[in-house]
Motif scaffolding. Sequence first.
Motif, PDB file in Angstrom:
ATOM      1  N   ALA A  70     -26.608  23.341 -19.100  1.00 34.30           N
ATOM      2  CA  ALA A  70     -26.333  23.734 -20.481  1.00 34.30           C
ATOM      3  C   ALA A  70     -27.021  22.770 -21.448  1.00 34.30           C
ATOM      4  O   ALA A  70     -27.102  21.562 -21.179  1.00 34.30           O
ATOM      5  N   PRO A  71     -27.503  23.254 -22.582  1.00 31.31           N
ATOM      6  CA  PRO A  71     -28.210  22.374 -23.523  1.00 31.31           C
ATOM      7  C   PRO A  71     -27.321  21.342 -24.205  1.00 31.31           C
ATOM      8  O   PRO A  71     -27.786  20.265 -24.570  1.00 31.31           O
ATOM      9  N   PRO A 114     -26.788  29.938 -15.079  1.00 32.62           N
ATOM     10  CA  PRO A 114     -25.921  28.957 -14.433  1.00 32.62           C
ATOM     11  C   PRO A 114     -24.477  29.090 -14.892  1.00 32.62           C
ATOM     12  O   PRO A 114     -24.193  29.549 -16.010  1.00 32.62           O
ATOM     13  N   LEU A 115     -23.561  28.721 -14.014  1.00 36.00           N
ATOM     14  CA  LEU A 115     -22.158  28.650 -14.421  1.00 36.00           C
ATOM     15  C   LEU A 115     -22.043  27.735 -15.646  1.00 36.00           C
ATOM     16  O   LEU A 115     -22.746  26.744 -15.768  1.00 36.00           O
ATOM     17  N   GLY A 116     -21.121  28.105 -16.514  1.00 34.02           N
ATOM     18  CA  GLY A 116     -20.943  27.345 -17.739  1.00 34.02           C
ATOM     19  C   GLY A 116     -21.680  27.921 -18.925  1.00 34.02           C
ATOM     20  O   GLY A 116     -21.388  27.566 -20.072  1.00 34.02           O
ATOM     21  N   SER A 117     -22.633  28.830 -18.677  1.00 36.08           N
ATOM     22  CA  SER A 117     -23.440  29.373 -19.771  1.00 36.08           C
ATOM     23  C   SER A 117     -22.860  30.665 -20.344  1.00 36.08           C
ATOM     24  O   SER A 117     -23.351  31.164 -21.361  1.00 36.08           O
ATOM     25  N   TRP A 118     -21.825  31.223 -19.695  1.00 36.31           N
ATOM     26  CA  TRP A 118     -21.245  32.478 -20.164  1.00 36.31           C
ATOM     27  C   TRP A 118     -20.157  32.254 -21.213  1.00 36.31           C
ATOM     28  O   TRP A 118     -19.931  33.102 -22.070  1.00 36.31           O
ATOM     29  N   GLY A 119     -19.481  31.125 -21.149  1.00 41.42           N
ATOM     30  CA  GLY A 119     -18.410  30.852 -22.089  1.00 41.42           C
ATOM     31  C   GLY A 119     -18.921  30.305 -23.406  1.00 41.42           C
ATOM     32  O   GLY A 119     -20.045  29.800 -23.500  1.00 41.42           O
ATOM     33  N   ASP A 120     -18.074  30.395 -24.440  1.00 38.99           N
ATOM     34  CA  ASP A 120     -18.370  29.660 -25.665  1.00 38.99           C
ATOM     35  C   ASP A 120     -18.405  28.170 -25.349  1.00 38.99           C
ATOM     36  O   ASP A 120     -19.252  27.435 -25.865  1.00 38.99           O
ATOM     37  N   TYR A 121     -17.489  27.777 -24.486  1.00 39.93           N
ATOM     38  CA  TYR A 121     -17.441  26.398 -23.976  1.00 39.93           C
ATOM     39  C   TYR A 121     -17.130  26.473 -22.485  1.00 39.93           C
ATOM     40  O   TYR A 121     -16.565  27.455 -22.003  1.00 39.93           O
ATOM     41  N   ALA A 122     -17.502  25.440 -21.784  1.00 40.04           N
ATOM     42  CA  ALA A 122     -17.182  25.350 -20.358  1.00 40.04           C
ATOM     43  C   ALA A 122     -16.831  23.912 -20.033  1.00 40.04           C
ATOM     44  O   ALA A 122     -17.344  22.968 -20.662  1.00 40.04           O
ATOM     45  N   ILE A 123     -15.947  23.750 -19.058  1.00 39.46           N
ATOM     46  CA  ILE A 123     -15.541  22.407 -18.631  1.00 39.46           C
ATOM     47  C   ILE A 123     -15.710  22.298 -17.126  1.00 39.46           C
ATOM     48  O   ILE A 123     -15.719  23.301 -16.410  1.00 39.46           O
TER      49      ILE A 123
END
Length: 414
Positions: free
Chosen positions: A53-54, A171-180
Amino acid sequence: MGNSTVSNLDDNASAAAAPVPAWPPAQLPTSPVLSLASFGHASAPAVPSILDAPERRYVTSGRVAIALALRQAGVQPGDAVLVPAYHCASMVEPVIWAGATPVFYRIKADTAVDLDDVAGKLDGRCKLLMATNYFGFPQDLPALRAFCDAHGLQLLEDCAHAFLGSVGGRPLGSWGDYAIASSMKFFPLYEGGCLVSARHPLATVQLQSAGAGFEIKSMLNTLESGWGYGRMPVLRALSWAPLQLKAVLWRLLKARRRADAAPLAPGSSDGGFSFDPRWLDKRSSLMSRLMLRLVSRRRMGALRRRHYQQLQNALGQLPGCQPLFAQLPDGVYPWVFPLKVEQPQALFRTLKSRGVPVVRFGEFLWPGVDASVCANSVTLSRQVLQLPCHQELRASELAWMIAQVRSAVEASAA
Protein backbone atom coordinates in the motif's frame (compact mmCIF):
# COMPACT_ATOMS: atom_id res chain seq x y z
CA MET A 1 -5.67 -10.56 16.85
CA GLY A 2 -4.83 -12.20 20.16
CA ASN A 3 -4.19 -15.88 20.75
CA SER A 4 -6.13 -17.63 23.50
CA THR A 5 -4.34 -20.15 25.68
CA VAL A 6 -7.07 -20.69 28.24
CA SER A 7 -9.34 -23.68 28.28
CA ASN A 8 -12.90 -23.07 29.43
CA LEU A 9 -14.92 -23.43 26.27
CA ASP A 10 -18.21 -22.63 27.97
CA ASP A 11 -17.16 -19.32 29.46
CA ASN A 12 -18.33 -16.38 27.35
CA ALA A 13 -16.44 -13.75 29.36
CA SER A 14 -13.48 -11.72 28.22
CA ALA A 15 -10.22 -13.63 28.02
CA ALA A 16 -8.58 -10.90 30.04
CA ALA A 17 -10.59 -11.98 33.07
CA ALA A 18 -10.12 -15.72 32.66
CA PRO A 19 -7.58 -17.76 34.63
CA VAL A 20 -4.77 -19.23 32.55
CA PRO A 21 -3.69 -22.77 33.51
CA ALA A 22 -0.01 -23.38 34.15
CA TRP A 23 0.70 -25.34 30.99
CA PRO A 24 4.24 -26.56 30.34
CA PRO A 25 6.31 -24.48 27.89
CA ALA A 26 5.66 -25.04 24.21
CA GLN A 27 8.18 -27.44 22.73
CA LEU A 28 8.36 -25.48 19.48
CA PRO A 29 7.70 -21.82 18.64
CA THR A 30 4.09 -20.75 18.37
CA SER A 31 5.11 -17.72 16.30
CA PRO A 32 8.11 -17.11 14.04
CA VAL A 33 11.47 -16.77 15.79
CA LEU A 34 14.60 -15.24 14.35
CA SER A 35 17.16 -17.49 12.71
CA LEU A 36 19.84 -17.03 10.07
CA ALA A 37 17.50 -18.78 7.65
CA SER A 38 14.95 -15.95 8.11
CA PHE A 39 16.83 -13.86 5.58
CA GLY A 40 17.10 -16.54 2.89
CA HIS A 41 15.22 -16.29 -0.40
CA ALA A 42 13.10 -19.24 -1.45
CA SER A 43 12.91 -20.02 -5.15
CA ALA A 44 9.37 -18.71 -5.43
CA PRO A 45 7.66 -15.77 -7.14
CA ALA A 46 7.50 -12.43 -5.39
CA VAL A 47 4.72 -12.35 -2.79
CA PRO A 48 2.31 -9.40 -2.56
CA SER A 49 1.59 -8.07 0.91
CA ILE A 50 -0.25 -5.41 2.81
CA LEU A 51 2.99 -3.40 2.79
CA ASP A 52 2.49 -2.74 -0.94
CA ALA A 53 0.00 0.00 0.00
CA PRO A 54 1.28 3.53 -0.73
CA GLU A 55 0.43 4.86 2.73
CA ARG A 56 1.91 2.97 5.71
CA ARG A 57 2.44 3.57 9.40
CA TYR A 58 4.31 1.09 11.59
CA VAL A 59 2.87 0.76 15.09
CA THR A 60 3.32 -1.67 17.98
CA SER A 61 0.27 -3.91 17.45
CA GLY A 62 -2.76 -4.62 15.30
CA ARG A 63 -5.16 -3.34 17.96
CA VAL A 64 -3.39 0.04 18.01
CA ALA A 65 -3.73 0.09 14.21
CA ILE A 66 -7.48 -0.56 14.55
CA ALA A 67 -7.85 2.39 16.92
CA LEU A 68 -5.93 4.66 14.56
CA ALA A 69 -8.03 3.46 11.62
CA LEU A 70 -11.21 4.29 13.49
CA ARG A 71 -9.88 7.74 14.27
CA GLN A 72 -8.85 8.29 10.63
CA ALA A 73 -12.30 7.14 9.50
CA GLY A 74 -13.92 9.79 11.68
CA VAL A 75 -15.66 7.35 14.02
CA GLN A 76 -17.15 9.40 16.85
CA PRO A 77 -18.95 8.66 20.14
CA GLY A 78 -22.47 7.55 19.27
CA ASP A 79 -21.48 5.96 15.96
CA ALA A 80 -21.78 2.23 15.37
CA VAL A 81 -19.07 -0.06 13.99
CA LEU A 82 -20.01 -3.39 12.41
CA VAL A 83 -17.79 -6.09 13.93
CA PRO A 84 -17.77 -9.83 13.10
CA ALA A 85 -19.35 -12.01 15.76
CA TYR A 86 -16.28 -14.27 15.51
CA HIS A 87 -13.57 -12.13 17.06
CA CYS A 88 -11.17 -11.66 19.93
CA ALA A 89 -11.45 -8.95 22.56
CA SER A 90 -8.58 -6.93 21.11
CA MET A 91 -10.72 -6.27 18.00
CA VAL A 92 -13.56 -4.84 20.07
CA GLU A 93 -11.77 -2.80 22.72
CA PRO A 94 -10.57 -0.09 20.27
CA VAL A 95 -14.21 0.38 19.21
CA ILE A 96 -15.21 0.91 22.84
CA TRP A 97 -12.25 3.29 23.30
CA ALA A 98 -13.50 5.35 20.34
CA GLY A 99 -16.86 5.75 22.09
CA ALA A 100 -18.65 3.78 19.38
CA THR A 101 -21.03 0.86 19.72
CA PRO A 102 -19.91 -2.52 18.32
CA VAL A 103 -22.72 -4.11 16.32
CA PHE A 104 -21.92 -7.80 15.84
CA TYR A 105 -22.84 -9.38 12.52
CA ARG A 106 -23.04 -13.02 11.50
CA ILE A 107 -20.48 -14.97 9.57
CA LYS A 108 -21.08 -18.15 7.62
CA ALA A 109 -19.69 -21.57 8.52
CA ASP A 110 -16.68 -20.97 6.27
CA THR A 111 -16.02 -17.57 7.99
CA ALA A 112 -17.41 -15.52 5.06
CA VAL A 113 -19.20 -12.29 5.94
CA ASP A 114 -22.99 -12.71 5.91
CA LEU A 115 -23.88 -9.59 3.93
CA ASP A 116 -27.62 -10.21 4.29
CA ASP A 117 -27.24 -9.99 8.07
CA VAL A 118 -25.05 -6.89 7.76
CA ALA A 119 -27.66 -5.21 5.55
CA GLY A 120 -30.33 -5.89 8.16
CA LYS A 121 -28.29 -4.13 10.83
CA LEU A 122 -27.65 -0.90 8.94
CA ASP A 123 -29.04 2.29 10.39
CA GLY A 124 -28.00 5.91 10.49
CA ARG A 125 -25.36 5.22 13.15
CA CYS A 126 -23.29 2.68 11.19
CA LYS A 127 -20.14 4.27 9.86
CA LEU A 128 -17.70 1.45 9.24
CA LEU A 129 -17.58 -2.30 8.51
CA MET A 130 -14.68 -4.31 9.95
CA ALA A 131 -14.06 -7.46 7.89
CA THR A 132 -11.52 -10.10 8.93
CA ASN A 133 -9.52 -12.30 6.55
CA TYR A 134 -9.56 -15.25 8.93
CA PHE A 135 -6.45 -17.42 9.23
CA GLY A 136 -5.01 -15.92 6.03
CA PHE A 137 -7.98 -16.85 3.79
CA PRO A 138 -9.35 -13.66 2.20
CA GLN A 139 -12.97 -12.62 2.24
CA ASP A 140 -14.77 -11.80 -1.03
CA LEU A 141 -13.20 -8.35 -0.97
CA PRO A 142 -14.64 -7.07 -4.27
CA ALA A 143 -18.14 -7.86 -2.99
CA LEU A 144 -17.43 -6.20 0.36
CA ARG A 145 -16.06 -3.11 -1.38
CA ALA A 146 -19.14 -2.87 -3.61
CA PHE A 147 -21.47 -3.36 -0.62
CA CYS A 148 -19.77 -0.62 1.39
CA ASP A 149 -19.80 1.79 -1.55
CA ALA A 150 -23.50 1.12 -2.12
CA HIS A 151 -24.39 1.76 1.53
CA GLY A 152 -22.07 4.66 2.34
CA LEU A 153 -19.89 2.60 4.70
CA GLN A 154 -16.16 2.75 5.15
CA LEU A 155 -14.38 -0.61 5.00
CA LEU A 156 -11.70 -1.61 7.49
CA GLU A 157 -9.84 -4.62 6.12
CA ASP A 158 -8.58 -6.63 9.07
CA CYS A 159 -5.44 -8.43 7.85
CA ALA A 160 -4.21 -9.44 11.30
CA HIS A 161 -4.30 -13.05 10.04
CA ALA A 162 -3.34 -12.27 6.45
CA PHE A 163 -0.16 -10.28 5.91
CA LEU A 164 0.53 -11.83 2.49
CA GLY A 165 -1.61 -12.45 -0.57
CA SER A 166 -3.84 -10.81 -3.14
CA VAL A 167 -7.42 -10.83 -4.40
CA GLY A 168 -8.42 -9.88 -7.93
CA GLY A 169 -4.87 -8.96 -8.81
CA ARG A 170 -4.63 -6.47 -5.93
CA PRO A 171 -2.68 -7.04 -2.70
CA LEU A 172 -4.53 -7.58 0.54
CA GLY A 173 -5.09 -4.30 2.30
CA SER A 174 -5.84 -2.39 -0.91
CA TRP A 175 -9.61 -3.05 -0.92
CA GLY A 176 -10.43 -1.29 2.34
CA ASP A 177 -10.50 2.40 3.08
CA TYR A 178 -7.99 1.35 5.72
CA ALA A 179 -6.33 -1.94 6.53
CA ILE A 180 -4.46 -3.21 9.56
CA ALA A 181 -2.07 -6.08 10.13
CA SER A 182 -0.25 -7.76 12.99
CA SER A 183 3.31 -8.25 11.78
CA MET A 184 4.16 -10.25 14.93
CA LYS A 185 2.13 -13.15 13.53
CA PHE A 186 4.23 -13.39 10.37
CA PHE A 187 7.69 -11.99 11.12
CA PRO A 188 10.16 -12.88 13.90
CA LEU A 189 9.32 -9.83 16.02
CA TYR A 190 8.63 -9.02 19.64
CA GLU A 191 6.16 -6.28 18.73
CA GLY A 192 4.69 -4.77 15.60
CA GLY A 193 1.63 -3.92 13.57
CA CYS A 194 0.77 -1.60 10.74
CA LEU A 195 -1.95 0.70 9.44
CA VAL A 196 -2.10 1.16 5.67
CA SER A 197 -4.34 2.77 3.11
CA ALA A 198 -4.52 2.68 -0.68
CA ARG A 199 -7.34 5.24 -0.70
CA HIS A 200 -6.58 7.91 1.90
CA PRO A 201 -3.51 9.82 3.10
CA LEU A 202 -2.19 9.07 6.58
CA ALA A 203 -0.37 12.38 7.02
CA THR A 204 -2.16 13.11 10.30
CA VAL A 205 -0.89 9.87 11.89
CA GLN A 206 2.24 11.15 13.59
CA LEU A 207 4.31 8.64 15.55
CA GLN A 208 7.26 8.95 17.91
CA SER A 209 9.76 6.64 19.55
CA ALA A 210 8.69 4.86 22.72
CA GLY A 211 12.17 5.41 24.15
CA ALA A 212 15.50 3.67 24.56
CA GLY A 213 14.15 1.08 27.01
CA PHE A 214 11.52 -0.04 24.51
CA GLU A 215 14.07 -0.21 21.67
CA ILE A 216 16.48 -2.31 23.73
CA LYS A 217 13.74 -4.61 25.02
CA SER A 218 12.40 -5.18 21.49
CA MET A 219 15.84 -6.09 20.16
CA LEU A 220 16.78 -8.40 23.02
CA ASN A 221 13.42 -10.16 23.17
CA THR A 222 13.51 -10.80 19.43
CA LEU A 223 16.94 -12.41 19.78
CA GLU A 224 16.17 -14.29 22.99
CA SER A 225 12.94 -15.82 21.65
CA GLY A 226 15.00 -17.47 18.91
CA TRP A 227 17.74 -18.57 21.29
CA GLY A 228 15.11 -20.19 23.50
CA TYR A 229 14.34 -22.61 20.65
CA GLY A 230 17.94 -23.32 19.69
CA ARG A 231 18.31 -20.79 16.90
CA MET A 232 21.62 -18.96 16.28
CA PRO A 233 23.59 -20.76 19.05
CA VAL A 234 26.92 -19.15 18.08
CA LEU A 235 25.48 -15.65 18.47
CA ARG A 236 23.94 -16.67 21.77
CA ALA A 237 27.32 -17.88 23.06
CA LEU A 238 29.03 -14.67 21.96
CA SER A 239 26.31 -12.62 23.67
CA TRP A 240 26.53 -14.41 27.02
CA ALA A 241 28.50 -11.70 28.84
CA PRO A 242 26.44 -8.74 27.53
CA LEU A 243 23.24 -10.57 28.47
CA GLN A 244 24.44 -11.09 32.03
CA LEU A 245 25.14 -7.36 32.25
CA LYS A 246 21.73 -6.66 30.73
CA ALA A 247 20.02 -8.78 33.40
CA VAL A 248 21.71 -6.81 36.17
CA LEU A 249 20.90 -3.44 34.60
CA TRP A 250 17.31 -4.52 33.95
CA ARG A 251 16.79 -5.41 37.60
CA LEU A 252 18.19 -2.05 38.66
CA LEU A 253 15.97 -0.23 36.18
CA LYS A 254 12.85 -2.05 37.38
CA ALA A 255 13.71 -1.33 40.99
CA ARG A 256 13.96 2.40 40.27
CA ARG A 257 10.83 2.68 38.16
CA ARG A 258 7.74 4.11 39.79
CA ALA A 259 4.83 1.72 40.26
CA ASP A 260 2.62 3.91 38.05
CA ALA A 261 5.21 4.33 35.27
CA ALA A 262 4.22 3.39 31.73
CA PRO A 263 5.29 -0.14 30.73
CA LEU A 264 8.40 -0.53 28.59
CA ALA A 265 6.49 -2.57 26.00
CA PRO A 266 2.83 -3.04 25.03
CA GLY A 267 0.86 -5.82 26.67
CA SER A 268 0.03 -7.21 23.23
CA SER A 269 3.63 -8.40 22.91
CA ASP A 270 3.27 -10.60 25.98
CA GLY A 271 -0.06 -12.18 25.07
CA GLY A 272 -2.45 -9.70 26.69
CA PHE A 273 -5.81 -8.78 25.18
CA SER A 274 -6.33 -5.28 26.57
CA PHE A 275 -6.03 -2.05 24.60
CA ASP A 276 -3.70 0.61 26.05
CA PRO A 277 -4.17 4.04 24.41
CA ARG A 278 -0.74 5.14 25.65
CA TRP A 279 0.71 3.28 22.63
CA LEU A 280 -1.41 5.11 20.04
CA ASP A 281 1.35 7.57 19.08
CA LYS A 282 4.27 5.16 19.46
CA ARG A 283 6.26 3.93 16.50
CA SER A 284 7.28 0.30 16.11
CA SER A 285 10.86 -0.35 17.16
CA LEU A 286 13.82 -0.01 14.82
CA MET A 287 14.47 -3.75 15.20
CA SER A 288 10.95 -4.59 14.01
CA ARG A 289 11.08 -2.16 11.10
CA LEU A 290 14.41 -3.62 9.99
CA MET A 291 13.00 -7.14 10.08
CA LEU A 292 10.09 -6.09 7.87
CA ARG A 293 12.65 -5.02 5.26
CA LEU A 294 15.16 -7.86 5.63
CA VAL A 295 13.14 -11.03 6.29
CA SER A 296 12.31 -12.85 3.06
CA ARG A 297 8.65 -12.69 2.11
CA ARG A 298 9.24 -15.29 -0.63
CA ARG A 299 10.59 -17.81 1.84
CA MET A 300 7.82 -16.98 4.31
CA GLY A 301 5.09 -17.50 1.73
CA ALA A 302 6.52 -20.72 0.28
CA LEU A 303 7.14 -22.39 3.65
CA ARG A 304 3.82 -21.40 5.18
CA ARG A 305 2.01 -23.00 2.26
CA ARG A 306 4.22 -26.09 2.40
CA HIS A 307 3.78 -26.56 6.15
CA TYR A 308 0.02 -25.99 5.92
CA GLN A 309 -0.31 -28.66 3.24
CA GLN A 310 1.76 -31.11 5.29
CA LEU A 311 -0.55 -30.58 8.26
CA GLN A 312 -3.63 -30.94 6.11
CA ASN A 313 -2.37 -34.17 4.54
CA ALA A 314 -1.40 -35.65 7.91
CA LEU A 315 -4.33 -34.55 10.06
CA GLY A 316 -7.25 -33.85 7.74
CA GLN A 317 -8.60 -37.41 7.78
CA LEU A 318 -8.26 -38.15 11.49
CA PRO A 319 -11.46 -39.31 13.22
CA GLY A 320 -13.50 -36.40 14.54
CA CYS A 321 -11.33 -33.84 12.72
CA GLN A 322 -11.61 -31.84 9.53
CA PRO A 323 -9.73 -28.82 8.18
CA LEU A 324 -11.81 -25.66 8.43
CA PHE A 325 -10.98 -24.96 4.78
CA ALA A 326 -11.16 -27.88 2.36
CA GLN A 327 -8.52 -26.47 0.01
CA LEU A 328 -5.54 -24.11 0.10
CA PRO A 329 -6.15 -21.86 -2.93
CA ASP A 330 -3.31 -20.39 -4.94
CA GLY A 331 -2.17 -17.06 -3.53
CA VAL A 332 -3.26 -17.81 0.05
CA TYR A 333 -0.51 -17.66 2.68
CA PRO A 334 -2.01 -18.92 5.94
CA TRP A 335 -1.33 -17.66 9.42
CA VAL A 336 -2.08 -21.03 11.04
CA PHE A 337 -3.67 -24.39 10.25
CA PRO A 338 -7.25 -24.32 11.64
CA LEU A 339 -8.59 -27.78 12.49
CA LYS A 340 -12.24 -28.28 13.42
CA VAL A 341 -12.63 -31.05 15.99
CA GLU A 342 -15.59 -32.76 17.63
CA GLN A 343 -14.07 -32.99 21.14
CA PRO A 344 -12.08 -29.74 21.37
CA GLN A 345 -11.84 -29.35 25.13
CA ALA A 346 -10.22 -32.72 25.82
CA LEU A 347 -7.92 -32.50 22.81
CA PHE A 348 -6.85 -28.95 23.65
CA ARG A 349 -5.94 -29.94 27.20
CA THR A 350 -4.02 -33.01 26.07
CA LEU A 351 -2.02 -31.10 23.48
CA LYS A 352 -1.22 -28.20 25.82
CA SER A 353 -0.10 -30.63 28.52
CA ARG A 354 2.34 -32.16 26.01
CA GLY A 355 3.83 -28.81 25.03
CA VAL A 356 2.14 -28.60 21.64
CA PRO A 357 1.66 -24.89 20.76
CA VAL A 358 -2.05 -25.10 19.98
CA VAL A 359 -4.12 -21.90 20.26
CA ARG A 360 -7.76 -20.88 19.82
CA PHE A 361 -8.74 -17.64 18.14
CA GLY A 362 -11.98 -16.16 19.44
CA GLU A 363 -12.36 -18.62 22.28
CA PHE A 364 -13.86 -15.88 24.44
CA LEU A 365 -16.47 -13.86 22.56
CA TRP A 366 -17.62 -10.46 23.74
CA PRO A 367 -20.26 -10.64 26.48
CA GLY A 368 -23.69 -11.04 24.92
CA VAL A 369 -22.42 -12.61 21.71
CA ASP A 370 -24.00 -16.06 21.81
CA ALA A 371 -25.74 -18.49 19.46
CA SER A 372 -28.72 -16.15 19.11
CA VAL A 373 -26.38 -13.56 17.61
CA CYS A 374 -24.38 -15.99 15.45
CA ALA A 375 -24.43 -19.76 15.90
CA ASN A 376 -21.52 -20.21 13.49
CA SER A 377 -19.30 -17.93 15.56
CA VAL A 378 -20.01 -19.89 18.72
CA THR A 379 -19.29 -23.17 16.94
CA LEU A 380 -16.00 -21.90 15.51
CA SER A 381 -14.91 -20.41 18.82
CA ARG A 382 -15.43 -23.76 20.54
CA GLN A 383 -14.44 -26.31 17.91
CA VAL A 384 -11.58 -24.81 15.88
CA LEU A 385 -8.03 -25.35 17.16
CA GLN A 386 -5.08 -23.71 15.42
CA LEU A 387 -1.63 -25.20 14.92
CA PRO A 388 1.38 -23.17 13.76
CA CYS A 389 2.52 -23.45 10.15
CA HIS A 390 4.95 -20.53 10.12
CA GLN A 391 8.15 -20.43 8.15
CA GLU A 392 10.52 -20.93 11.11
CA LEU A 393 9.34 -24.44 11.96
CA ARG A 394 12.02 -27.03 11.44
CA ALA A 395 11.14 -30.30 9.70
CA SER A 396 11.76 -32.21 12.93
CA GLU A 397 9.49 -29.86 14.90
CA LEU A 398 6.67 -30.16 12.39
CA ALA A 399 6.98 -33.96 12.40
CA TRP A 400 6.92 -34.04 16.21
CA MET A 401 3.81 -31.84 16.34
CA ILE A 402 2.00 -34.01 13.79
CA ALA A 403 2.87 -37.13 15.75
CA GLN A 404 1.57 -35.61 18.99
CA VAL A 405 -1.73 -34.55 17.43
CA ARG A 406 -2.26 -37.94 15.78
CA SER A 407 -1.48 -39.73 19.03
CA ALA A 408 -3.83 -37.53 21.05
CA VAL A 409 -6.69 -37.85 18.56
CA GLU A 410 -6.30 -41.63 18.22
CA ALA A 411 -6.17 -42.05 22.00
CA SER A 412 -9.38 -40.06 22.46
CA ALA A 413 -11.12 -42.13 19.77
CA ALA A 414 -10.06 -45.48 21.28
